[in-house]
Design a protein around this motif. Sequence first.
Motif, short mmCIF file in Angstrom:
data_model
loop_
_atom_site.label_atom_id
_atom_site.label_comp_id
_atom_site.label_asym_id
_atom_site.label_seq_id
_atom_site.Cartn_x
_atom_site.Cartn_y
_atom_site.Cartn_z
N LYS A 73 0.81 -1.41 0.24
CA LYS A 73 0.45 0.00 -0.30
C LYS A 73 0.55 1.05 -0.53
O LYS A 73 0.53 2.22 -0.96
CB LYS A 73 -0.84 0.37 0.89
CG LYS A 73 -1.92 -1.05 0.97
CD LYS A 73 -3.05 -0.75 2.33
CE LYS A 73 -4.15 -2.08 2.61
NZ LYS A 73 -3.07 -3.41 3.12
N ASP A 77 1.69 4.08 -3.45
CA ASP A 77 1.29 5.72 -2.85
C ASP A 77 2.47 6.33 -3.15
O ASP A 77 2.58 7.07 -3.94
CB ASP A 77 0.97 5.92 -1.40
CG ASP A 77 -1.01 5.85 -0.93
OD1 ASP A 77 -1.14 4.96 -1.97
OD2 ASP A 77 -0.66 5.63 0.24
N ASN A 452 -5.39 0.13 -4.61
CA ASN A 452 -5.62 0.75 -2.52
C ASN A 452 -6.10 2.16 -3.14
O ASN A 452 -6.70 2.34 -2.31
CB ASN A 452 -4.57 0.64 -1.52
CG ASN A 452 -5.21 1.17 -0.58
OD1 ASN A 452 -6.24 1.24 -0.09
ND2 ASN A 452 -4.70 2.46 -0.38
N SER A 453 -5.78 2.45 -4.20
CA SER A 453 -5.40 4.22 -4.05
C SER A 453 -6.91 4.22 -5.47
O SER A 453 -7.19 3.65 -6.51
CB SER A 453 -4.84 4.62 -5.22
OG SER A 453 -4.78 6.04 -5.48
N LYS A 454 -8.02 5.09 -4.24
CA LYS A 454 -9.32 5.13 -5.21
C LYS A 454 -10.04 6.78 -5.71
O LYS A 454 -8.93 7.24 -4.72
CB LYS A 454 -10.16 4.60 -4.29
CG LYS A 454 -10.43 3.02 -4.48
CD LYS A 454 -10.77 2.26 -6.06
CE LYS A 454 -10.34 0.30 -6.12
NZ LYS A 454 -9.42 0.29 -6.03
N TYR A 490 -4.83 1.64 9.94
CA TYR A 490 -5.77 3.29 8.72
C TYR A 490 -5.45 3.88 7.93
O TYR A 490 -5.83 4.35 6.25
CB TYR A 490 -6.65 3.96 9.80
CG TYR A 490 -8.18 2.55 10.50
CD1 TYR A 490 -9.03 1.62 9.85
CD2 TYR A 490 -7.98 1.90 12.11
CE1 TYR A 490 -9.71 1.28 10.20
CE2 TYR A 490 -8.01 1.43 12.44
CZ TYR A 490 -8.74 0.79 11.78
OH TYR A 490 -9.37 -0.24 12.42
N ILE A 493 -5.55 3.04 4.47
CA ILE A 493 -6.53 3.26 3.45
C ILE A 493 -6.76 4.79 3.57
O ILE A 493 -8.04 4.63 2.58
CB ILE A 493 -7.40 2.26 3.91
CG1 ILE A 493 -7.71 2.65 5.18
CG2 ILE A 493 -7.16 0.62 3.45
CD1 ILE A 493 -9.09 1.44 5.74
N ARG A 494 -6.09 5.52 3.89
CA ARG A 494 -7.06 6.98 3.95
C ARG A 494 -7.10 7.36 2.93
O ARG A 494 -8.39 8.78 2.73
CB ARG A 494 -5.70 7.88 4.69
CG ARG A 494 -5.85 8.16 5.81
CD ARG A 494 -5.14 8.49 6.73
NE ARG A 494 -3.97 9.66 7.07
CZ ARG A 494 -4.00 10.94 7.67
NH1 ARG A 494 -4.32 10.56 8.67
NH2 ARG A 494 -3.32 11.48 7.16
N ASN A 496 -8.49 6.12 -0.03
CA ASN A 496 -9.11 5.24 -0.42
C ASN A 496 -10.87 5.28 0.83
O ASN A 496 -10.92 4.55 1.55
CB ASN A 496 -8.80 3.58 -0.14
CG ASN A 496 -9.70 2.65 -0.67
OD1 ASN A 496 -11.28 3.22 -1.24
ND2 ASN A 496 -9.24 1.82 -1.02
N GLU A 499 -13.16 2.43 0.87
CA GLU A 499 -12.83 1.83 1.73
C GLU A 499 -12.43 2.57 3.59
O GLU A 499 -12.80 1.42 4.63
CB GLU A 499 -11.92 0.88 1.34
CG GLU A 499 -10.46 -0.09 2.23
CD GLU A 499 -11.30 -1.51 1.84
OE1 GLU A 499 -12.78 -1.43 1.53
OE2 GLU A 499 -11.82 -2.21 3.28
N PHE A 500 -12.03 3.44 3.17
CA PHE A 500 -11.70 4.34 5.07
C PHE A 500 -12.94 4.30 5.11
O PHE A 500 -13.57 3.99 6.46
CB PHE A 500 -11.48 5.25 4.76
CG PHE A 500 -10.46 5.56 5.69
CD1 PHE A 500 -10.32 4.77 6.83
CD2 PHE A 500 -10.71 6.49 6.09
CE1 PHE A 500 -9.63 5.32 8.41
CE2 PHE A 500 -9.87 7.67 7.15
CZ PHE A 500 -9.39 6.89 8.24
#
Length: 641
Positions: A73, A77, A452-454, A490, A493-494, A496, A499-500
């Motif tokens: 992850k 990033d 993981n990136s949205k 967490y 996923i901040r 995303n 997901e978050f």
Amino acid sequence: MKQTITEKLIAASLAEGEMIRGQRIGILADQTLSHDLNGVMSYQAFEAMGLDKVKVDLAVHYIDHNMIQADYKNSDDHRYLQDITAKAGVICSRPGSGICHQLHLEHWARPGKTLIGGDSHTVAAGGIGMLSIGVGGFDGAVAMAGEPFYLTMPKIVNVQLIGKLPPFVSAKNIILELLRRISVHGGVGKILEYSGLGVETLNVAERSTVTNMGQETGATTSVFPSDENTRKWMRAYHREEQWVPLAADEGAVYDETIVIDLTKLEPLIAIPHQPDKVVSVREVSGTKVDQVMMGSCTNGSLQDILSVAHILGGNPIHRDVDTGLYPATRTVIRESIARGAHDKILASGVRIFEPVCGGCNGCGFAPQTNGVSLRTTPRNFLGRSGTASAQVYLVSPEVAAASALTGVITDPRDLNLPPLTYEMPEVFADDRDMFQLPSAEPEKITIRRGPNSKPIPEMPSLPDVTSGEVLVKVGDDITTDHIVPAGANYTPIRSNIPEFSKHAFKVVDETFAERAQKAGGGFIVGGSNYGQGSSREQAAMVPRYLGVKAVIAKSFARLHLANMVNWGLFPLMFIDAKDYDKIGQGDYLAMDTDRLKEGENLILRNETKKMDIIVASPLCQADLDAVKAGGRINQVKDRQR
Ligand code: F3S
């Protein structure tokens, strides 16, 4: 008119408003700074605004905050950030080059200019005579878009330094002394401007230690003059031609004056768990120490490291003290090695980490359970070290090194060592090639995004009439950590949001996210000081993503309010705090947001209890309009089109 340094700097960047204390002004950045922790969100917002190139003279991104690569992850990033910056015209500092604030000071910060950075310690650049302000990730993206940053014209405090620091009392003690006097609230709404003959005794790195931790007073920023010492610093970093002098006019008027006599300072220490709980080291000396962490953006300069090496002298650290050092930059490490300081520090048994934030923000080197940790970092908030039960004390590098040797909190003057005489190098190694310059062919760059990136979800403008159920009712002092959880599990996923959002209000009510999604949104009811804590914008984005339209509370924390405006969430306050009791979780509410105007009351209908409740918004009309548009993000998007 006679002007302070602050007024000269603000005048040079003023885009809207007048420099009248208490009035709203808009300033334009010459430079921006971002880092990996807030940067992913910043650049996603940048993309969501439809921008392809930054609109400032200089934008620099630093990968320095979270280097834990336990899975894909964070690494993904880092790769995304290298791609997007190359494409968007941003200089990128890759992992291993150093900590953003020191690197910026070494290579990019310029006296007379304005820097807006997506990190609270951006204020460190005030040490070179720059107007430097720390903001959240979204406001960082807005600055990169060439839009003004809005703030209230601050009061200006003259901090006069007289005398000269005695041996073993370094710059950290100046800012600890100021915190002791004015507390963590004393700088709110103010800029701290340094003057006096004592300033001439401090080099730029020392000044930056002071401005960096000036953040802990709550000040908007701090600033030093630009003088011959500044020129010497810039010459040492191969950019003397960028130097300009900067000083207050004789007779300039300040709102307040504070005098600090450097000659009288002694080693100070901030005890757990606030940077302003400052006492003299002598008062707590003898306290057993389990961990010592040196370095960081506050105290990772060459002078700091040479000072540590001088005190350690290659002697073994105490067997019970786990000791680590985070040097600030690659250039500092190279010079420290050349002068034999690294060798002495290693010989003492210190763990030397890479030049990153690491342990400073809980991403490595956490203390043991209930451990006493001495740190040269700027903050000792409960849990920030990564260990909730740890007792963190803030100290100078000299106190840290002395205590690592003895195993107890120690005044370095008690070791009876000769004082260190520090001479800054005439020139440092030219490390400018460590920065990755933007691509000359940005159109050829394909941005690689990990799984993981949205992208940031669309936030449509809000309807005029809104209704729905109260999804959660919480009490006073709800923090951003309650709204969206913090911690190493967490952090990745901040950026995303889908997901978050599954973890929203987890610590309060496990079912919140599921219920919100099912209901298509609704309302949150809170007590006093809703949203206190960090500047984490996800605490506004996530509820908004889940369809929440408004938060009705007794009062709000300042930074969270700004984030609600950025992401399109109505803040409403009970006119009569007792009306908090008239709403229960699950009640059905309705309101006509079109009637929401600055300073006017609004009727909130509780359909379930068949009663009306009077509320009002704490926002000005410009901010209310931004919320109605679905957040400032949509307004900027429209303007940029
Ligand atoms: Fe922040 Fe990194 Fe400094 S976490 S306080 S910039 S060392």
